[in-house]
Design a protein around this motif. Structure first.
Motif, mmCIF file in Angstrom:
data_model
loop_
_atom_site.group_PDB
_atom_site.id
_atom_site.type_symbol
_atom_site.label_atom_id
_atom_site.label_comp_id
_atom_site.label_asym_id
_atom_site.label_seq_id
_atom_site.Cartn_x
_atom_site.Cartn_y
_atom_site.Cartn_z
ATOM 1 N N SER A 1 -6.361 1.643 -2.875
ATOM 2 C CA SER A 1 -6.078 1.793 -4.308
ATOM 3 C C SER A 1 -4.646 2.226 -4.594
ATOM 4 O O SER A 1 -4.196 2.157 -5.746
ATOM 5 C CB SER A 1 -7.043 2.818 -4.919
ATOM 6 N N THR A 2 -3.905 2.693 -3.576
ATOM 7 C CA THR A 2 -2.545 3.168 -3.828
ATOM 8 C C THR A 2 -1.630 2.044 -4.321
ATOM 9 O O THR A 2 -0.657 2.315 -5.028
ATOM 10 C CB THR A 2 -1.935 3.803 -2.562
ATOM 11 N N TYR A 3 -1.944 0.802 -3.955
ATOM 12 C CA TYR A 3 -1.143 -0.326 -4.460
ATOM 13 C C TYR A 3 -1.288 -0.439 -5.971
ATOM 14 O O TYR A 3 -0.302 -0.627 -6.689
ATOM 15 C CB TYR A 3 -1.577 -1.625 -3.777
ATOM 16 N N LEU A 4 -2.523 -0.323 -6.452
ATOM 17 C CA LEU A 4 -2.767 -0.352 -7.896
ATOM 18 C C LEU A 4 -2.073 0.815 -8.584
ATOM 19 O O LEU A 4 -1.398 0.630 -9.613
ATOM 20 C CB LEU A 4 -4.275 -0.302 -8.166
ATOM 21 N N LEU A 5 -2.224 2.016 -8.033
ATOM 22 C CA LEU A 5 -1.649 3.212 -8.655
ATOM 23 C C LEU A 5 -0.128 3.129 -8.700
ATOM 24 O O LEU A 5 0.498 3.478 -9.715
ATOM 25 C CB LEU A 5 -2.091 4.460 -7.883
ATOM 26 N N ASN A 6 0.490 2.674 -7.617
ATOM 27 C CA ASN A 6 1.945 2.506 -7.607
ATOM 28 C C ASN A 6 2.388 1.445 -8.599
ATOM 29 O O ASN A 6 3.416 1.585 -9.261
ATOM 30 C CB ASN A 6 2.427 2.139 -6.207
ATOM 31 N N LYS A 7 1.611 0.360 -8.692
ATOM 32 C CA LYS A 7 1.942 -0.715 -9.632
ATOM 33 C C LYS A 7 1.912 -0.205 -11.074
ATOM 34 O O LYS A 7 2.793 -0.543 -11.875
ATOM 35 C CB LYS A 7 0.932 -1.866 -9.457
ATOM 36 N N ASP B 1 2.573 -8.882 -7.430
ATOM 37 C CA ASP B 1 1.277 -8.271 -7.701
ATOM 38 C C ASP B 1 0.900 -7.295 -6.590
ATOM 39 O O ASP B 1 1.307 -7.451 -5.429
ATOM 40 C CB ASP B 1 0.184 -9.337 -7.819
ATOM 41 N N SER B 2 0.096 -6.295 -6.944
ATOM 42 C CA SER B 2 -0.300 -5.276 -5.968
ATOM 43 C C SER B 2 -1.139 -5.870 -4.840
ATOM 44 O O SER B 2 -0.979 -5.503 -3.672
ATOM 45 C CB SER B 2 -1.072 -4.155 -6.671
ATOM 46 N N GLY B 3 -2.061 -6.789 -5.170
ATOM 47 C CA GLY B 3 -2.891 -7.419 -4.149
ATOM 48 C C GLY B 3 -2.073 -8.271 -3.196
ATOM 49 O O GLY B 3 -2.310 -8.280 -1.983
ATOM 50 N N PHE B 4 -1.090 -8.992 -3.728
ATOM 51 C CA PHE B 4 -0.201 -9.799 -2.904
ATOM 52 C C PHE B 4 0.570 -8.910 -1.937
ATOM 53 O O PHE B 4 0.695 -9.223 -0.744
ATOM 54 C CB PHE B 4 0.761 -10.582 -3.795
ATOM 55 N N VAL C 1 -9.563 -3.887 5.413
ATOM 56 C CA VAL C 1 -10.244 -3.517 4.171
ATOM 57 C C VAL C 1 -9.253 -3.226 3.040
ATOM 58 O O VAL C 1 -9.489 -3.595 1.884
ATOM 59 C CB VAL C 1 -11.163 -2.298 4.403
ATOM 60 N N ASN C 2 -8.126 -2.563 3.355
ATOM 61 C CA ASN C 2 -7.162 -2.182 2.318
ATOM 62 C C ASN C 2 -6.714 -3.337 1.427
ATOM 63 O O ASN C 2 -6.725 -3.202 0.194
ATOM 64 C CB ASN C 2 -5.929 -1.522 2.956
ATOM 65 N N PRO C 3 -6.300 -4.484 2.000
ATOM 66 C CA PRO C 3 -5.857 -5.580 1.123
ATOM 67 C C PRO C 3 -6.971 -6.142 0.252
ATOM 68 O O PRO C 3 -6.711 -6.583 -0.883
ATOM 69 C CB PRO C 3 -5.329 -6.639 2.097
ATOM 70 N N ILE C 4 -8.209 -6.132 0.752
ATOM 71 C CA ILE C 4 -9.325 -6.615 -0.058
ATOM 72 C C ILE C 4 -9.555 -5.690 -1.242
ATOM 73 O O ILE C 4 -9.729 -6.146 -2.391
ATOM 74 C CB ILE C 4 -10.618 -6.715 0.788
ATOM 75 N N ILE C 5 -9.529 -4.374 -0.992
ATOM 76 C CA ILE C 5 -9.667 -3.392 -2.070
ATOM 77 C C ILE C 5 -8.534 -3.561 -3.081
ATOM 78 O O ILE C 5 -8.748 -3.554 -4.300
ATOM 79 C CB ILE C 5 -9.656 -1.952 -1.501
ATOM 80 N N ALA C 6 -7.307 -3.723 -2.576
ATOM 81 C CA ALA C 6 -6.144 -3.871 -3.461
ATOM 82 C C ALA C 6 -6.254 -5.140 -4.307
ATOM 83 O O ALA C 6 -5.939 -5.128 -5.506
ATOM 84 C CB ALA C 6 -4.861 -3.903 -2.633
ATOM 85 N N LEU C 7 -6.692 -6.242 -3.695
ATOM 86 C CA LEU C 7 -6.862 -7.493 -4.438
ATOM 87 C C LEU C 7 -7.877 -7.333 -5.567
ATOM 88 O O LEU C 7 -7.629 -7.739 -6.708
ATOM 89 C CB LEU C 7 -7.309 -8.604 -3.493
#
Length: 321
Positions: A23-29, A96-99, A256-262
């Protein structure tokens, strides 16, 4: 009773490295849409470092380290946090955060190639397959028109690649470096010094600073979550798992991290998940799986054991020069 408690702790720790780190990718985004990237990252890591120092003292841990250890924590803080994470936060302004999470999942591939270049380590057959799949996956990911046509998207991809090189170099460095034996103290110094370096970068880049009271609610909540959970809880969980379960199980966070981020980026930020991105993710993560076989994790396991032994010794070696 003790067994059930340990099981609950292991489950909670895996949740941390799977969901919180993802989720840190989303939060940083969310935060970087309002705040300058280096300012954002510096506040996060300086605050987290200070809180870890306070926690260490409350647990009776000495913060005394040698000059050599201090220098090494500065180097590690630069490679992992100041450059590695700071550049990724900057890149999230353009991709994008997922990318970003998918591209970063190629880190084991970069580590393996660096080990070949620096240590002349022979790449095993399974890993060669992993490298080939990883390269194909990355190509499929970054060659999409929907992504390359976005403004400054290529710059974002290049920045993430540079961050990957920095993280991979950091991974090799910490395996050899003399660092504080207690992982909380070690983490605190890395985060604090990395945050200071990011603060300097923020000043040099002329970023405009602002008070937290002037930030929007989503940015305030994101920063709090990044500090408390992304920087402290998840990392502590990571180190706990290294001493509790096998390294290959801990390494599953890579998948798992990239799937959660996507999924989080798609749900909260309406980020697009294309069919080509899904195919790229499958190919890339399969390549990472081939690289992260048990044989390829021998060095990681030995390093983890070394860190675990040092942590159990307490701070007997952490005396200043």
């Amino acid at each position: 009773m003790k067994g059930s408690t340990n099981t609950a702790l292991v489950i909670a720790a895996f949740f941390s490295i799977y969901v919180i780190w993802g989720s840190t990718y989303l939060l940083n985004k969310i935060a970087v849409s309002e705040l300058p990237p280096f300012m954002l990252a510096s506040i996060r890591f300086i605050t987290a470092g200070i809180l870890i120092f306070i926690l260490s003292l409350m647990l009776g841990k000495s913060l005394a380290i040698s000059k050599k250890q201090l220098l090494n924590t500065v180097i590690a803080g630069f490679l992992f946090l100041a450059f590695g994470n700071g550049i990724v936060v900057w890149a999230l302004k353009y991709v994008d955060s997922g990318f970003a999470a998918l591209q970063i999942s190629a880190q084991p591939l970069v580590v393996l190639l660096l080990m070949r270049v620096i240590d002349n380590k022979k790449i095993k057959a399974m890993s060669i397959v992993g490298v080939i799949l990883g390269v194909i996956g990355i190509y499929l990911l970054v060659s999409q028109k929907q992504i390359t046509e976005q403004e400054n998207s290529v710059l974002g991809m290049v920045l993430i690649f540079l961050a990957l090189l920095s993280w991979a170099s950091g991974s090799l460095f910490v395996g050899r470096a003399n660092l504080p034996s207690n992982y909380l103290v070690n983490t605190g110094y890395q985060m604090f010094t990395g945050g200071i370096l990011l603060l300097i970068a923020s000043v040099l880049f002329g970023e405009s600073w602002s008070y937290p009271t002037s930030w929007s609610s989503p940015t305030q909540y994101s920063m709090i979550l990044l500090i408390l959970f992304g920087s402290i809880v998840a990392f502590t969980s990571f180190n706990y798992l290294l001493k509790t379960v096998s390294p290959e199980k801990v390494a599953t966070s890579t998948y798992v991290n990239p799937i959660i981020a996507l999924l989080l980026g798609w749900y909260f930020l309406n980020e697009q998940i294309t069919t080509q991105s899904i195919v790229a993710a499958i190919v890339l993560l399969t390549g990472v799986y081939f690289i992260n076989t048990r044989k390829q994790l021998v060095i990681f396991a030995r390093f983890s054991s070394r860190i675990g032994r040092k942590a159990n010794q307490g701070n007997s070696e952490n005396q200043p020069d």
